[in-house]
Design a protein around this motif. Sequence first.
Motif, short mmCIF file in Angstrom:
data_model
loop_
_atom_site.label_atom_id
_atom_site.label_comp_id
_atom_site.label_asym_id
_atom_site.label_seq_id
_atom_site.Cartn_x
_atom_site.Cartn_y
_atom_site.Cartn_z
N THR A 1 51.17 40.78 42.97
CA THR A 1 50.51 40.61 41.68
C THR A 1 50.07 39.17 41.41
O THR A 1 49.33 38.93 40.45
N PHE A 2 50.49 38.22 42.27
CA PHE A 2 50.03 36.84 42.10
C PHE A 2 48.52 36.73 42.37
O PHE A 2 47.91 35.71 42.03
N LEU A 3 47.94 37.76 42.98
CA LEU A 3 46.50 37.76 43.24
C LEU A 3 45.69 38.08 41.98
O LEU A 3 44.46 38.03 42.01
N PHE A 4 46.38 38.41 40.90
CA PHE A 4 45.72 38.72 39.64
C PHE A 4 46.08 37.66 38.60
O PHE A 4 46.61 36.61 38.95
N GLY A 5 45.81 37.91 37.36
CA GLY A 5 46.10 36.94 36.32
C GLY A 5 44.88 36.10 35.99
O GLY A 5 43.76 36.37 36.44
N PRO A 6 45.04 35.05 35.18
CA PRO A 6 43.90 34.25 34.72
C PRO A 6 43.03 33.70 35.84
O PRO A 6 41.81 33.69 35.73
N GLN B 1 45.19 49.25 39.30
CA GLN B 1 46.53 49.48 39.84
C GLN B 1 47.37 48.20 39.90
O GLN B 1 48.58 48.27 40.11
N ARG B 2 46.72 47.04 39.78
CA ARG B 2 47.37 45.74 40.00
C ARG B 2 47.99 45.70 41.40
O ARG B 2 49.11 45.22 41.61
N ASP B 3 47.22 46.22 42.35
CA ASP B 3 47.68 46.33 43.73
C ASP B 3 47.00 45.25 44.57
O ASP B 3 45.80 45.32 44.85
N LEU C 1 43.18 42.49 48.62
CA LEU C 1 42.95 41.87 49.92
C LEU C 1 41.93 42.66 50.73
O LEU C 1 41.07 42.08 51.40
N ALA C 2 42.02 43.99 50.66
CA ALA C 2 41.03 44.82 51.34
C ALA C 2 39.64 44.58 50.77
O ALA C 2 38.65 44.57 51.50
N GLY C 3 39.57 44.35 49.46
CA GLY C 3 38.29 44.04 48.83
C GLY C 3 37.72 42.72 49.33
O GLY C 3 36.52 42.62 49.59
#
Length: 207
Positions: free
Chosen positions: A123-128, A169-171, A176-178
Amino acid sequence: MSLSATVPERRMSLSEILTDLCDETHAAETLGETLQRFGRRSFGVLLFIFAAPNMLPLPPGSSTFLGAPLVLFTPQLAAGVRTPWLPARLKRQALDMGRLRAAFARLIPRVAQVERVSTARLTFLFGPVGDRVIGAVCTLLALVLMLPLPLGNLLPATAISLFGLALVQRDGILALAGYVMAAVSLSVLALAAGVIHRLLAAALSAF
């Protein structure tokens, strides 16, 4: 304390949202009303809704019709906007799922399969910061999606769809696949541009 006060309401999955949207009872629903139902997940849902159908055979010009909303929404995600902004005229626009219903009917089983193995992770790949990076990448991909290139919409559409599902999904694995698919898409575009440039140069030199 009542049971309703202690048990949070279950969030609808993306496949359930798509199934709900395909219900003809929503034919008169406006785009603004639809966005309100999505809440904080609006950006992810919108990315998927307008990108995923481009992975399927569609009539000519559909990529432009579907890409235009992406060009509106993705810069907002890149700018850190929390919920999508729409002009008042578009908010009042009735949601027309007629041309997309068949495409979503084919996509829903595949989305449900992904959801069964997907979970919130990395989930560190998301956020602000992470959401803004995804928005910036998707903005570039949305512009590519609108280009009139034969089969040129498949790879960017796949990348944006993966990012949309990842946001819902917050996956981080899906994110990363994207990113991988985005790199492949832009590499293919650069290669195609190089080939076209060489062909034009050869054609001009022949005169």
